[in-house]
Design an enzyme around this catalytic site. Structure first.
Site, PDB file in Angstrom:
ATOM      1  N   MET A   1       0.606   9.186   1.564  1.00  0.00           N
ATOM      2  CA  MET A   1       1.575   9.997   1.338  1.00  0.00           C
ATOM      3  C   MET A   1       3.036   9.418   1.587  1.00  0.00           C
ATOM      4  O   MET A   1       4.116   9.909   1.238  1.00  0.00           O
ATOM      5  CB  MET A   1       1.579  10.967   2.593  1.00  0.00           C
ATOM      6  CG  MET A   1       0.614  12.198   2.544  1.00  0.00           C
ATOM      7  SD  MET A   1       0.915  13.241   0.729  1.00  0.00           S
ATOM      8  CE  MET A   1       2.214  13.856   1.327  1.00  0.00           C
ATOM      9  N   ARG A   2       2.977   7.922   1.590  1.00  0.00           N
ATOM     10  CA  ARG A   2       4.382   7.314   1.935  1.00  0.00           C
ATOM     11  C   ARG A   2       5.134   7.306   0.520  1.00  0.00           C
ATOM     12  O   ARG A   2       6.409   7.432   0.578  1.00  0.00           O
ATOM     13  CB  ARG A   2       3.996   5.762   2.340  1.00  0.00           C
ATOM     14  CG  ARG A   2       5.172   5.126   2.296  1.00  0.00           C
ATOM     15  CD  ARG A   2       5.042   3.591   2.873  1.00  0.00           C
ATOM     16  NE  ARG A   2       4.873   3.467   4.168  1.00  0.00           N
ATOM     17  CZ  ARG A   2       3.548   3.169   4.799  1.00  0.00           C
ATOM     18  NH1 ARG A   2       2.785   2.800   3.987  1.00  0.00           N
ATOM     19  NH2 ARG A   2       3.406   3.213   6.164  1.00  0.00           N
ATOM     20  N   ALA A   3       4.364   7.404  -0.515  1.00  0.00           N
ATOM     21  CA  ALA A   3       5.097   7.540  -1.958  1.00  0.00           C
ATOM     22  C   ALA A   3       6.026   8.619  -2.108  1.00  0.00           C
ATOM     23  O   ALA A   3       7.190   8.772  -2.477  1.00  0.00           O
ATOM     24  CB  ALA A   3       4.034   7.381  -2.977  1.00  0.00           C
TER      25      ALA A   3
ATOM     26  N   ASP B   1       3.016  -2.002   0.067  1.00  0.00           N
ATOM     27  CA  ASP B   1       3.138  -0.534   0.114  1.00  0.00           C
ATOM     28  C   ASP B   1       4.425  -0.296   1.155  1.00  0.00           C
ATOM     29  O   ASP B   1       5.118   0.849   1.146  1.00  0.00           O
ATOM     30  CB  ASP B   1       2.006   0.315   0.769  1.00  0.00           C
ATOM     31  CG  ASP B   1       2.118   1.728   0.859  1.00  0.00           C
ATOM     32  OD1 ASP B   1       2.662   2.282  -0.141  1.00  0.00           O
ATOM     33  OD2 ASP B   1       1.836   2.319   2.044  1.00  0.00           O
ATOM     34  N   ARG B   2       4.920  -1.395   2.019  1.00  0.00           N
ATOM     35  CA  ARG B   2       5.846  -1.083   3.050  1.00  0.00           C
ATOM     36  C   ARG B   2       7.200  -1.258   2.374  1.00  0.00           C
ATOM     37  O   ARG B   2       8.113  -0.795   2.831  1.00  0.00           O
ATOM     38  CB  ARG B   2       5.866  -2.178   4.043  1.00  0.00           C
ATOM     39  CG  ARG B   2       4.490  -2.204   4.933  1.00  0.00           C
ATOM     40  CD  ARG B   2       4.708  -1.124   5.857  1.00  0.00           C
ATOM     41  NE  ARG B   2       3.661  -1.034   6.829  1.00  0.00           N
ATOM     42  CZ  ARG B   2       3.397   0.086   7.546  1.00  0.00           C
ATOM     43  NH1 ARG B   2       4.216   1.081   7.470  1.00  0.00           N
ATOM     44  NH2 ARG B   2       2.527   0.101   8.420  1.00  0.00           N
TER      45      ARG B   2
END
Length: 706
Positions: free
Chosen positions: A274-276, A193-194
């Site tokens: 919410m990172r996407a 995800d990073r």
């Protein structure tokens, strides 16, 4: 210094080149993960990117690349006085898979810190990569503790080095780029995800494209400097376009319609967190700047979704990354763009043709979108020292997948049955290898590791990394009078230093030996067997194990998957596994013995756990000859004599049971557990049984030897 391969000379790999260039335009996008088979120019493209980045202003003499206008107030080399800065090219720092923790974060001289109170710090790779690129080749093979350090630095923009209360901090903001071959294992979800964007690459099967790859590769090898000169003009144009896009980026407007499109897309694909959304917004803005526009359009949002969402859609390690483009289009069509005003200036004109007449920097128009070509348009399909690939490649059959032999090939006239789907996987309790190992860090068996709880102290072997403070003081205290101590400080010498010994968990080699004979061929039964093995594979993925898969049926055994870190590759082989024929149990056990022998030479510190999935029947000796049951018992005892920890998963069903799996388990020196007993709520005593059985077998072997 060798001449790097030009970025614009890489043919094809449109998405790869576009993703790298978007990060060059906006480092806030968050980096790129490049997934693909070997020989597809992953490393070549990444290494060539640094030549396209703008130069960096630094404080002269600062080892941590502080900016003259805004130096880090806590820089270890600071404080910095105002003055003119120096200029240097942006760095690309490569992190080797086998790097130590000190090499990554830096080394602190503990002896000087204790004796003199001096923070003597040698910067690591994170300091070198500040304001540049940190490239991790084979990122999926990186040790867990290094991944944890990368996660911390990427999240905080700083690196902390702490040794027994002595702490050093420095800025570490970098563009993280990783490459990996999925066949060798997957990444932890936290690290996956990073990465802001992900790109899948594959080798082209088009002869013309492959010819172009070979032509350019040979030309580069014959004269690297001359080859780079031929592409210098294209390199300069792309570099200038990156600079222009960076300047335009703050002026790009991300309107409410684009934000709704982004939010609806992430919600529609059920992306966690919410990172996407944030990454898609930054990517779409960079795409607009790259195209020379000041507003984000629907095609920007669509391209951003294709780059930012596939790796965030995985729910378990056996899911292939990807995105349903039809669903994406339906979501975006619900929020049509407003009619855009004409741009004050036209988009950049297509770049000149490359030296071979095919072109390398063709800029696409707004109608086609900036993602339709790379760096800005449609390039040739393949090039580079690592032989890159086309995107339009048809899916290939997984390498090493087992061929389905005919009934005659089974060697016993047995009828082969088609492969059945695995039942739904379930959570299992941990199986572990007894004793204390020293293998690679993981989450299965007890081991001496660099991280974990402190269990003792010893004299350091080489460079001191983990100080045991109490043991060091205890070693130094008796000598203070002889050393002339006069003040309050403790006189510490190098011989007094003690290294902390720690105990944690290691990853093991879990070798599955699966019975695929006719006695296992009932569809419901084989489905349950595959579901159980799939559950154990999922457990192996979570515990950072290597896995291997052996199947036996008909006349012999087959190593379907040599030991690997790719658990999903094992799942793919399992899914395609057909059944039928007699049961050559001895052949399966002997193949396991040989596989473990070879793997012991390659990786002697990784301890194995043998999982035999069978009903215990042995009806064929294959090419070995003799009584099949006696052969299987002798093979099992040979494995037990070598101390191999084993578990037998008993697949026998029905009202009348022969108990042959229990006999096999006794010969192997391990427990037998039913398919139902593998479930987490039914496996309470299995780990204890594994340890007890193997310890008992080991004691019996020692008594015989004595």
């Amino acid at each position: 210094m060798s001449t790097p391969y030009p970025f614009t000379a890489v043919v094809g790999q449109t998405d790869l080149r576009l993703a790298l260039l978007l990060n060059a335009v906006s480092p806030a996008v968050g980096g790129v993960l490049v997934r693909g088979e070997k020989g597809t120019a992953k490393s070549t493209a990444v290494r060539a990117l640094s030549a396209l980045l703008p130069q960096v202003d630094i404080v002269p003499g600062c080892r941590f690349s502080c900016a003259p206008g805004a130096p880090d107030p806590v820089c270890p080399d600071g404080p910095h006085e105002p003055g003119p800065g120096a200029v240097r090219p942006a760095r690309m720092v490569e992190l080797p898979v086998g790097a130590s923790e000190d090499r990554l974060v830096g080394a602190l001289d503990i002896e000087r810190a204790l004796a003199e109170g001096v923070k003597a710090f040698e910067p690591g790779l994170l300091a070198d990569a500040h304001r540049g690129i940190l490239y991790v080749d084979e990122v999926n093979l990186l040790h867990d503790h290094l991944i944890d350090l990368l996660l911390d630095a990427a999240a905080m923009g700083a690196s902390y080095v702490e040794r027994e209360g002595v702490s050093v901090r420095h800025a570490a903001r970098f563009l993280l780029v990783g490459t990996m071959n999925p066949e060798e294992g997957e990444l932890r979800p936290q690290l996956l995800d990073r990465f802001g964007l992900t790109v899948e690459v594959a080798a082209s099967r088009e002869p013309a494209q492959r010819v172009e790859v070979v032509r350019r590769r040979l030309a580069y090898e014959d004269d690297p400097a001359g080859f780079a000169t031929r592409w210098a003009g294209d390199e300069h144009e792309v570099r200038a376009r990156v600079v222009a896009a960076r300047a335009l980026l703050p002026k790009v407007s991300l309107g409410d319609t684009a934000l709704l499109q982004i939010a609806a897309t992430c919600a529609g694909f059920e992306v966690d967190g919410m990172r996407a959304d944030i990454v898609m917004a930054r990517t779409a803005t960079a795409l607009a700047a790259w195209a020379g526009r000041t507003e984000v359009r629907k095609e920007d949002v669509r391209q951003a979704a294709l780059l930012a969402l596939p790796h965030r859609r995985r729910r378990n390690p056996f899911d292939a990354p990807g995105l349903d483009e039809d669903l994406l289009d339906r979501i975006l069509d619900e929020f049509p763009d407003e009619e855009p005003e004409p741009d004050p200036e036209p988009d950049p004109e297509p770049g000149p043709e490359g030296p071979d007449g095919n072109g390398s920097d063709d800029s696409g128009s707004d109608d086609s979108g900036p993602g339709d070509g790379g760096p800005g348009g449609t390039p040739p399909q393949e090039s580079g020292p690592d032989a890159p690939a086309s995107e339009a490649e048809a899916p290939q059959t997984p390498q090493g997948s087992e061929q389905r032999p005919s009934a005659q090939e089974n060697g016993d006239g047995g009828r082969e049955q088609a492969a059945v789907r695995a039942a739904e996987p379930f959570r299992t309790k941990m199986l572990s290898v007894p004793g204390l190992g020293e293998g690679a860090s993981g989450r299965r068996s007890r081991a001496r590791t660099a991280h974990g709880r402190t269990t003792g102290a010893q004299r350091p072997r080489g460079h001191l990394t983990k100080l045991h403070l109490a043991a060091t003081i205890q070693a130094a205290a008796p000598h203070q009078k002889a050393r002339g101590r006069s003040g309050r400080g403790l006189v510490v010498r190098k011989d007094d230093l003690r290294q902390a010994t720690r105990e944690g968990r290691e990853g093991n080699l879990v070798l599955f030996v699966v019975d695929a004979s006719g006695s296992m061929a009932a569809r419901q039964r084989m489905s349950a067997v595959k579901g159980a093995v799939l559950s154990l594979l999922l457990d192996a993925y979570q515990r950072r194990d290597k896995v291997g898969l052996i199947t036996f049926r008909g006349a012999g055994a087959h190593l379907a998957l040599p030991p690997t870190s790719s658990v999903d590759a094992a799942a793919a082989r399992l899914e395609q596994l057909p059944t039928g024929g007699r049961t050559p149990l001895a052949a399966g056990l002997l193949t396991a013995h040989e596989t473990l022998r070879i793997e012991r030479l390659r990786d002697p510190s990784r301890r194995p756990l043998l999982v035999v999935v069978t009903d215990g029947r042995a009806t064929s000796a294959g090419a070995l000859g003799g009584d099949p049951r006696e052969l299987s018992r002798r093979s099992a005892r040979m494995l037990a004599a070598e101390g191999v920890a084993s578990v037998v998963v008993d697949c026998e069903s029905g009202p009348v049971r022969l108990g042959l799996a229990g006999v096999l388990a006794a010969d192997l020196g391990g427990p037998a557990v039913s398919l139902d007993g593998l479930r987490a709520d039914s496996l309470a005593g299995l780990v204890k049984n594994v340890r007890t059985a193997v310890t008992s077998q080991s004691s019996h072997t020692n008594r015989r030897a004595a």
